[in-house]
Design a protein around this motif. Structure first.
Motif, PDB file in Angstrom:
ATOM      1  N   ALA A   1       9.828  11.116   8.338  1.00  0.00           N
ATOM      2  CA  ALA A   1      10.026   9.813   8.957  1.00  0.00           C
ATOM      3  C   ALA A   1       9.953   8.702   7.919  1.00  0.00           C
ATOM      4  CB  ALA A   1       8.995   9.556  10.051  1.00  0.00           C
ATOM      5  N   ASP A   2      10.851   7.750   8.089  1.00  0.00           N
ATOM      6  CA  ASP A   2      10.784   6.509   7.335  1.00  0.00           C
ATOM      7  C   ASP A   2      10.298   5.425   8.289  1.00  0.00           C
ATOM      8  OD1 ASP A   2      12.213   3.951   5.955  1.00  0.00           O
ATOM      9  OD2 ASP A   2      13.025   4.248   7.967  1.00  0.00           O
ATOM     10  N   TRP A   3       9.395   4.552   7.807  1.00  0.00           N
ATOM     11  CA  TRP A   3       9.091   3.363   8.566  1.00  0.00           C
ATOM     12  C   TRP A   3       9.249   2.161   7.641  1.00  0.00           C
ATOM     13  CZ3 TRP A   3       9.919   0.467  12.163  1.00  0.00           C
ATOM     14  CH2 TRP A   3       9.102  -0.601  12.565  1.00  0.00           C
ATOM     15  N   VAL A   4       8.207   1.709   6.963  1.00  0.00           N
ATOM     16  CA  VAL A   4       8.353   0.535   6.100  1.00  0.00           C
ATOM     17  C   VAL A   4       7.763   0.802   4.721  1.00  0.00           C
ATOM     18  CG1 VAL A   4       7.804  -1.900   5.779  1.00  0.00           C
ATOM     19  CG2 VAL A   4       8.392  -1.065   8.053  1.00  0.00           C
ATOM     20  N   GLY A   5       6.441   0.740   4.637  1.00  0.00           N
ATOM     21  CA  GLY A   5       5.761   0.878   3.352  1.00  0.00           C
ATOM     22  C   GLY A   5       4.301   1.178   3.582  1.00  0.00           C
ATOM     23  N   PRO A   6       3.497   1.248   2.526  1.00  0.00           N
ATOM     24  CA  PRO A   6       2.117   1.732   2.628  1.00  0.00           C
ATOM     25  C   PRO A   6       1.277   1.064   3.706  1.00  0.00           C
ATOM     26  CG  PRO A   6       2.750   1.550   0.340  1.00  0.00           C
ATOM     27  CD  PRO A   6       3.884   0.973   1.126  1.00  0.00           C
ATOM     28  N   HIS A   7       1.298  -0.262   3.784  1.00  0.00           N
ATOM     29  CA  HIS A   7       0.404  -0.948   4.726  1.00  0.00           C
ATOM     30  C   HIS A   7       0.743  -0.616   6.174  1.00  0.00           C
ATOM     31  CE1 HIS A   7      -2.092  -3.936   6.607  1.00  0.00           C
ATOM     32  NE2 HIS A   7      -1.044  -4.561   7.111  1.00  0.00           N
ATOM     33  N   LEU A   8       1.963  -0.828   6.585  1.00  0.00           N
ATOM     34  CA  LEU A   8       2.335  -0.588   7.983  1.00  0.00           C
ATOM     35  C   LEU A   8       2.374   0.903   8.305  1.00  0.00           C
ATOM     36  CD1 LEU A   8       5.058  -3.339   8.484  1.00  0.00           C
ATOM     37  CD2 LEU A   8       2.680  -3.366   9.229  1.00  0.00           C
TER      38      LEU A   8
ATOM     39  N   GLU B   1       2.395 -11.429   2.036  1.00  0.00           N
ATOM     40  CA  GLU B   1       1.461 -10.603   2.807  1.00  0.00           C
ATOM     41  C   GLU B   1       1.700  -9.112   2.565  1.00  0.00           C
ATOM     42  OE1 GLU B   1      -1.687 -10.847   5.902  1.00  0.00           O
ATOM     43  OE2 GLU B   1      -0.897 -12.072   4.265  1.00  0.00           O
ATOM     44  N   LEU B   2       2.958  -8.697   2.617  1.00  0.00           N
ATOM     45  CA  LEU B   2       3.238  -7.273   2.433  1.00  0.00           C
ATOM     46  C   LEU B   2       2.991  -6.827   0.995  1.00  0.00           C
ATOM     47  CD1 LEU B   2       6.342  -6.478   4.652  1.00  0.00           C
ATOM     48  CD2 LEU B   2       4.113  -5.363   4.723  1.00  0.00           C
ATOM     49  N   SER B   3       3.300  -7.692   0.040  1.00  0.00           N
ATOM     50  CA  SER B   3       3.063  -7.319  -1.356  1.00  0.00           C
ATOM     51  C   SER B   3       1.579  -7.074  -1.606  1.00  0.00           C
ATOM     52  CB  SER B   3       3.588  -8.414  -2.281  1.00  0.00           C
ATOM     53  OG  SER B   3       3.427  -8.047  -3.634  1.00  0.00           O
ATOM     54  N   ALA B   4       0.740  -7.969  -1.108  1.00  0.00           N
ATOM     55  CA  ALA B   4      -0.703  -7.823  -1.308  1.00  0.00           C
ATOM     56  C   ALA B   4      -1.249  -6.609  -0.552  1.00  0.00           C
ATOM     57  CB  ALA B   4      -1.416  -9.092  -0.847  1.00  0.00           C
ATOM     58  N   LYS B   5      -0.843  -6.439   0.699  1.00  0.00           N
ATOM     59  CA  LYS B   5      -1.414  -5.373   1.516  1.00  0.00           C
ATOM     60  C   LYS B   5      -0.832  -4.006   1.172  1.00  0.00           C
ATOM     61  CE  LYS B   5      -3.192  -8.223   5.196  1.00  0.00           C
ATOM     62  NZ  LYS B   5      -3.266  -8.536   6.631  1.00  0.00           N
ATOM     63  N   ASN B   6       0.415  -3.950   0.727  1.00  0.00           N
ATOM     64  CA  ASN B   6       0.971  -2.673   0.275  1.00  0.00           C
ATOM     65  C   ASN B   6       0.236  -2.163  -0.965  1.00  0.00           C
ATOM     66  OD1 ASN B   6       2.912  -2.176   2.215  1.00  0.00           O
ATOM     67  ND2 ASN B   6       4.538  -3.235   1.109  1.00  0.00           N
TER      68      ASN B   6
END
Length: 356
Positions: free
Chosen positions: A211-218, A277-282
Motif C-alpha cells: 500500500a501507498d499512502w503519503v509518508g512517514p508521519h501519516l 508541518e509535514l517536513s518536520a513531522k516526517n
C-alpha cells in the motif's frame, strides 16, 4: 509609491485582519460550504482545510465564513468534484488525480511519476504555464482550481514482501491510485484504488499485500508500520503531491475582488503550513520507524526503478493521448521539466551529496 495602490494589494489583506472597517461592517456576510476527500480529524490534510476556513474568516473579520465537511459527512470523498461543479457546494479540497477518468489532464496538476517535485511543480504552476492550463481544463466543469497544500515527495509504499524482481511486482495486490496504479497494472500487479478509511483493514486482512499512502508521519499514524516489514523509497510515483482547492465558478464570481484575493492568500498560507508541518513531522516519524527495529527502510533496486521509469513514460503518453487538453498539458509539463531538472539536480542532489 502610490499609497492607494499599495492598500489594494497585500497590505489590504493584512489590514483587514487587524481592524474592523465600516465597509466590512456593512457588507453582506458570505457563507460557503466546503467538502473534502479527507476523514474527520485527519492530521494536516483535513486540518489544512479547516485552517483555510479559519484564515478566511480571520482575514475578513468574520464576514466570510466557510463550513467544512469531512469525507462522508455531507458526501463521499470522491463526490466532491461533481458536487462543486453543479454548485451543490461552493468549494472542495482534494487531489486532482482522483478525477482522472473524467478529466485525464487533471493528473499533471497533482503528481507525475518521475516528474517535478513540490518546488518544481509550484514553479511550473505559478511561474510557468501551469495555472493557465489548469484553469482552461476546469472551465467547462464550472470550476476554478487553485493549489492548496501538498504532501511533498512521498515514500514508495509499504510491502509485506521484498520487491527484487519483476515477478515480485506481478504478484502484488497493491493499493495505489492515479498514474502509478496504471504503471503497476502494466507490470502485472493487481491494483486497488481504496479510500483512506479502507487501507488499514485491507492490508490487515490480506486483501492487499502492499500500500501507498503519503509518508512517514501519516503512514505511522495509520499504523501501517505494524502491518508490513518493508518501507520502500523513493516515491518515484508522487514526487510533488500538490493538493487542490476546487471552487465553483459562479460562487467565486459573486465575490468582490478583495475577497477573491483572500481566498487565494489563505490557500497559499495552507500550502506553506503543510510543507513545513509535514517536513518536520516526517523527519521525526522516519527516525522512530528506523529506531523501532521491526521495519526495514529500503530503496527499490536500481533495475526496478528503471522499469518503473520506462513504464511511466508509456503510461504518460497513453494518458496524454486521451484528449487534446491532456496532450497540451503533457507537452508543456515536459518542456518545463527538461529545463528545470538540471537546476534541481545541482541545487538538491549536489547539496545532499555534500552533506554525506
Amino acid at each position: 509609491m502610490d499609497r492607494r495602490k499599495f492598500l489594494t494589494g497585500a497590505g489590504a489583506l493584512a489590514l483587514t485582519g487587524c481592524s474592523r472597517t465600516p465597509e466590512l461592517e456593512h457588507r453582506r456576510r458570505v457563507n460557503w460550504r466546503m467538502a473534502t476527500s479527507w476523514p474527520a480529524g485527519m492530521p494536516i490534510l483535513q486540518d489544512g482545510a479547516e485552517l483555510f476556513a479559519r484564515k478566511v474568516a480571520d482575514l475578513t473579520n468574520g464576514q466570510f465564513n466557510i463550513e467544512v465537511f469531512a469525507a462522508d459527512e455531507l458526501m463521499s470523498g470522491f463526490a466532491v468534484f461533481e458536487a462543486a461543479s453543479r454548485g451543490d457546494i461552493d468549494c472542495f479540497h482534494s487531489s486532482s488525480y482522483y478525477w482522472a477518468e473524467k478529466v485525464p489532464g487533471c493528473q499533471w496538476f497533482s503528481s507525475v511519476p518521475f516528474g517535478l517535485n513540490t518546488q518544481g511543480c509550484l514553479s511550473w504552476l505559478f511561474s510557468g504555464n501551469g495555472m493557465k492550463l489548469w484553469a482552461d481544463l476546469y472551465r467547462k466543469h464550472n470550476l476554478i482550481p487553485y493549489p492548496m497544500g501538498t504532501t511533498g515527495s512521498q515514500m514508495g509504499g509499504w510491502f509485506k514482501d521484498r520487491v527484487e524482481t519483476l515477478e515480485d511486482i506481478a504478484n502484488l495486490r497493491i493499493r495505489i491510485p492515479g498514474l502509478a496504479g496504471r504503471v503497476y497494472s502494466r507490470l502485472g500487479a493487481t491494483v486497488f484504488s481504496l479510500p483512506l478509511s479502507k487501507i488499514y483493514t485491507a492490508m490487515k486482512d490480506g486483501t492487499i499485500n502492499a500500500a501507498d499512502w503519503v509518508g512517514p508521519h501519516l503512514d505511522k499514524r495509520m499504523g501501517l508500520d505494524n502491518l508490513a516489514p518493508y518501507y520502500y523509497y523513493p516515491g518515484w510515483h508522487e514526487p510533488s503531491g500538490i493538493l487542490e482547492l476546487g471552487i465553483n465558478a459562479a460562487s467565486f464570481a459573486q465575490l468582490p475582488p478583495d475577497l477573491q484575493a483572500v481566498v487565494k492568500a489563505a490557500a497559499q498560507w495552507v500550502t506553506q503550513y503543510m510543507i513545513a508541518e509535514l517536513s518536520a513531522k516526517n523527519a521525526e516519524a522516519l527516525y522512530e520507524i528506523r529506531s523501532g527495529g521491526t521495519v526495514e527502510v529500503i530503496s527499490f533496486p536500481r533495475e526496478i526503478i528503471e522499469v518503473f521509469h520506462r513504464t511511466s513514460e508509456q503510461v504518460l503518453e497513453a494518458e496524454a493521448g486521451k484528449d487534446v487538453m491532456a496532450r497540451t498539458i503533457n507537452e508543456d509539463y515536459k518542456r518545463f521539466l527538461a529545463r528545470w531538472v538540471d537546476w534541481g539536480m545541482v541545487e538538491s542532489v549536489g547539496y545532499f551529496d555534500m552533506m554525506r
